[in-house]
Design an enzyme around this catalytic site. Sequence first.
Site, PDB file in Angstrom:
ATOM      1  N   ARG A 148      36.698  41.533  47.481  1.00 16.84           N
ATOM      2  CA  ARG A 148      37.313  41.088  46.228  1.00 16.84           C
ATOM      3  C   ARG A 148      38.322  39.997  46.569  1.00 16.84           C
ATOM      4  O   ARG A 148      39.509  40.219  46.653  1.00 16.84           O
ATOM      5  CB  ARG A 148      37.936  42.270  45.487  1.00 16.84           C
ATOM      6  CG  ARG A 148      36.900  43.307  45.074  1.00 16.84           C
ATOM      7  CD  ARG A 148      37.462  44.414  44.216  1.00 16.84           C
ATOM      8  NE  ARG A 148      37.717  43.970  42.848  1.00 16.84           N
ATOM      9  CZ  ARG A 148      38.161  44.801  41.892  1.00 16.84           C
ATOM     10  NH1 ARG A 148      38.436  46.056  42.176  1.00 16.84           N
ATOM     11  NH2 ARG A 148      38.379  44.339  40.662  1.00 16.84           N
ATOM     12  N   ASP A 206      31.311  46.355  34.209  1.00 20.18           N
ATOM     13  CA  ASP A 206      32.027  47.634  34.142  1.00 20.18           C
ATOM     14  C   ASP A 206      31.253  48.687  33.355  1.00 20.18           C
ATOM     15  O   ASP A 206      31.707  49.819  33.237  1.00 20.18           O
ATOM     16  CB  ASP A 206      33.421  47.446  33.538  1.00 20.18           C
ATOM     17  CG  ASP A 206      34.294  46.604  34.433  1.00 20.18           C
ATOM     18  OD1 ASP A 206      35.330  46.114  33.958  1.00 20.18           O
ATOM     19  OD2 ASP A 206      33.925  46.402  35.607  1.00 20.18           O
ATOM     20  N   ARG A 246      42.523  56.759  36.288  1.00 24.32           N
ATOM     21  CA  ARG A 246      43.173  55.444  36.329  1.00 24.32           C
ATOM     22  C   ARG A 246      42.897  54.667  35.052  1.00 24.32           C
ATOM     23  O   ARG A 246      43.675  53.815  34.652  1.00 24.32           O
ATOM     24  CB  ARG A 246      42.606  54.612  37.505  1.00 24.32           C
ATOM     25  CG  ARG A 246      43.105  54.960  38.858  1.00 24.32           C
ATOM     26  CD  ARG A 246      42.552  53.970  39.881  1.00 24.32           C
ATOM     27  NE  ARG A 246      42.747  52.597  39.426  1.00 24.32           N
ATOM     28  CZ  ARG A 246      41.962  51.587  39.808  1.00 24.32           C
ATOM     29  NH1 ARG A 246      40.941  51.797  40.607  1.00 24.32           N
ATOM     30  NH2 ARG A 246      42.203  50.365  39.393  1.00 24.32           N
TER      31      ARG A 246
HETATM   32  C1  EPZ Z   1      38.442  42.312  36.531  1.00 24.88           C
HETATM   33  O1  EPZ Z   1      38.501  42.356  37.949  1.00 24.88           O
HETATM   34  C2  EPZ Z   1      38.453  43.748  36.062  1.00 24.88           C
HETATM   35  N1  EPZ Z   1      39.693  44.395  36.480  1.00 24.88           N
HETATM   36  C3  EPZ Z   1      37.257  44.507  36.640  1.00 24.88           C
HETATM   37  O2  EPZ Z   1      37.229  45.779  36.002  1.00 24.88           O
HETATM   38  C4  EPZ Z   1      35.957  43.782  36.271  1.00 24.88           C
HETATM   39  O3  EPZ Z   1      34.886  44.384  36.966  1.00 24.88           O
HETATM   40  C5  EPZ Z   1      36.037  42.305  36.634  1.00 24.88           C
HETATM   41  O4  EPZ Z   1      37.225  41.700  36.088  1.00 24.88           O
HETATM   42  C6  EPZ Z   1      34.832  41.526  36.101  1.00 24.88           C
HETATM   43  O5  EPZ Z   1      34.788  41.640  34.699  1.00 24.88           O
HETATM   44  C7  EPZ Z   1      40.803  44.188  35.732  1.00 24.88           C
HETATM   45  O6  EPZ Z   1      40.776  43.490  34.729  1.00 24.88           O
HETATM   46  C8  EPZ Z   1      42.046  44.886  36.206  1.00 24.88           C
HETATM   47  P1  EPZ Z   1      36.959  38.807  38.782  1.00 24.88           P
HETATM   48  P2  EPZ Z   1      38.793  40.993  38.788  1.00 24.88           P
HETATM   49  O7  EPZ Z   1      38.070  38.023  39.368  1.00 24.88           O
HETATM   50  O8  EPZ Z   1      39.684  40.137  37.997  1.00 24.88           O
HETATM   51  C9  EPZ Z   1      34.768  36.666  42.437  1.00 24.88           C
HETATM   52  C10 EPZ Z   1      37.349  48.075  35.785  1.00 24.88           C
HETATM   53  O9  EPZ Z   1      36.410  48.863  35.960  1.00 24.88           O
HETATM   54  N2  EPZ Z   1      36.083  36.106  42.746  1.00 24.88           N
HETATM   55  O10 EPZ Z   1      36.461  38.486  37.405  1.00 24.88           O
HETATM   56  O11 EPZ Z   1      39.177  41.391  40.165  1.00 24.88           O
HETATM   57  C11 EPZ Z   1      34.709  38.161  42.701  1.00 24.88           C
HETATM   58  O12 EPZ Z   1      34.402  38.423  44.054  1.00 24.88           O
HETATM   59  C12 EPZ Z   1      37.551  46.948  36.759  1.00 24.88           C
HETATM   60  O13 EPZ Z   1      38.134  48.094  34.802  1.00 24.88           O
HETATM   61  C13 EPZ Z   1      36.189  35.155  43.753  1.00 24.88           C
HETATM   62  O14 EPZ Z   1      35.203  34.790  44.390  1.00 24.88           O
HETATM   63  O15 EPZ Z   1      37.322  40.351  38.816  1.00 24.88           O
HETATM   64  C14 EPZ Z   1      33.613  38.612  41.766  1.00 24.88           C
HETATM   65  O16 EPZ Z   1      32.353  38.383  42.386  1.00 24.88           O
HETATM   66  C15 EPZ Z   1      36.697  47.097  38.003  1.00 24.88           C
HETATM   67  N3  EPZ Z   1      37.414  34.626  44.036  1.00 24.88           N
HETATM   68  C16 EPZ Z   1      33.743  37.666  40.576  1.00 24.88           C
HETATM   69  O17 EPZ Z   1      34.501  36.551  41.032  1.00 24.88           O
HETATM   70  C17 EPZ Z   1      38.544  34.998  43.344  1.00 24.88           C
HETATM   71  O18 EPZ Z   1      39.634  34.481  43.636  1.00 24.88           O
HETATM   72  C18 EPZ Z   1      34.457  38.266  39.382  1.00 24.88           C
HETATM   73  O19 EPZ Z   1      35.719  38.755  39.818  1.00 24.88           O
HETATM   74  C19 EPZ Z   1      38.418  35.962  42.320  1.00 24.88           C
HETATM   75  C20 EPZ Z   1      37.183  36.504  42.032  1.00 24.88           C
END
Ligand code: EPZ
Length: 430
Positions: free
Chosen positions: A122, A305, A397
Amino acid sequence: MDKYVIHGGKPLKGEVTISGAKNAALAIIAASILAEDRCVIENVPDISDVNIMFQILQMMGAPVRMLSPGTVEIDTTNIMLPVVPYELARQMRASYYFLGALLGRCSHASVSMPGGCDFGLRPIDQHIKAFEAMEAVASIDHGMINVSAEQLLGAHIYFDVVTVGATINAMLAAVKAKGLTILENAAKEPHIVDLANFLNSMGADIRGAGTDVIKIHGVEEMHGADYSIIPDQIEAGTFMVAAAATHGEVLIKNVIPKHLESIAEKLLRVGASVTEYDDSVLVVGSPTLQRVNVKTLPHPGFPTDMQPQITTLLTQAEGTSIVTEGIWPNRFRYVDELRRMGAKIQVDGVVAVVEGPIELTGAPVKATDLRAGAAMLIAACCAKGATEIEDIYHIERGYENIVEKFVSLGADIRKVTDSEVSAPVLSQAL
Ligand code: EPZ
């Protein structure tokens, strides 16, 4: 270790009221520090992630007062300590929103590398990219992310991937930056729009939230606001899927149907009926469910999710379904737990092939993360016999009063705390 014990095999029937959205609440709580003022926030879910965010605020010097169930007053007049310590930050992911919010408030912040559900890498490179584009200096040492800026400047930022977290962190930093910030390839989730509405109610100038281009004109000052958080799209979807998987009939209240369209569409395709009202949806499961393919995508696509939950439902559908995880590299860890209940699922990287219908049988399983835990609850309600779910802290959580809500729908579920567990619970239950 606390457990849930569920005796399954009964359709879920009745009404359930959805709580405030976890992923909106976490962003909005962090955003409150952008004003040296008081905010009153309603419809805040009572879940452990939210309570950790409140602990962080209080450690910084911002008192948090519960005015009534679900309504809190946050007083951010005096923030003395722009630091989020490891022991709190590591328990969840959203603690890193304090980076953008503290940058916006006092031009520097130190937050421990975040925790959160473990489904592979992540990264936070896009967060750092946004901060550096706004002329902040970012460094990571001794497990802490440190950011600082003489003066944050508006910037034109194109995200390499659609990222909820980086979109939120960039918005939090940009609202008081000097000049115009444009976020391209921005995330469009409902909680992004909710955060933008909250920030605008505090005096920010944000346009385009909910589209892939968000424009933010920096403002000098922001003030406190009263705000009510949107209902939780994923909690609502979880109960919609649970109703269909158990061939039940559930009215899910306090929802925004527009947020549930991709989930409703899949349930219609599997043969359930979904009726939308102004702020509720009625889901009626059919005696037989049909196979369907699912690919998770950023909003408005099918939410990642909801992936464990829909995969569980598809074990009850006739035929072979294919589930493709389009967001996270390793979000099928829970399948091993479903296999213990008899599921026939093959996983190859980001693709799961689900055979059905399978009569699941109760077994001792673990919640491997928040939404996997929700999937275990659904599987247990479908299964014949008793299921014991361990590591339920993951579930608590993100789901408020989850046991009470399932009980109100007729589920035979109870929480067994450590002190009660003398002999193995399943042996008593069988
Ligand atoms: C948010 O996580 C949610 N958490 C997650 O929900 C959810 O799965 C996710 O968004 C996608 O909708 C919260 O809102 C607290 P992302 P986040 O940045 O922000 C890549 C739940 O069950 N990425 O949208 O961490 C990453 O690896 C949780 O409530 C990068 O490459 O997710 C992923 O493949 C679990 N570089 C994609 O983007 C970065 O700097 C989406 O990640 C950031 C992300």
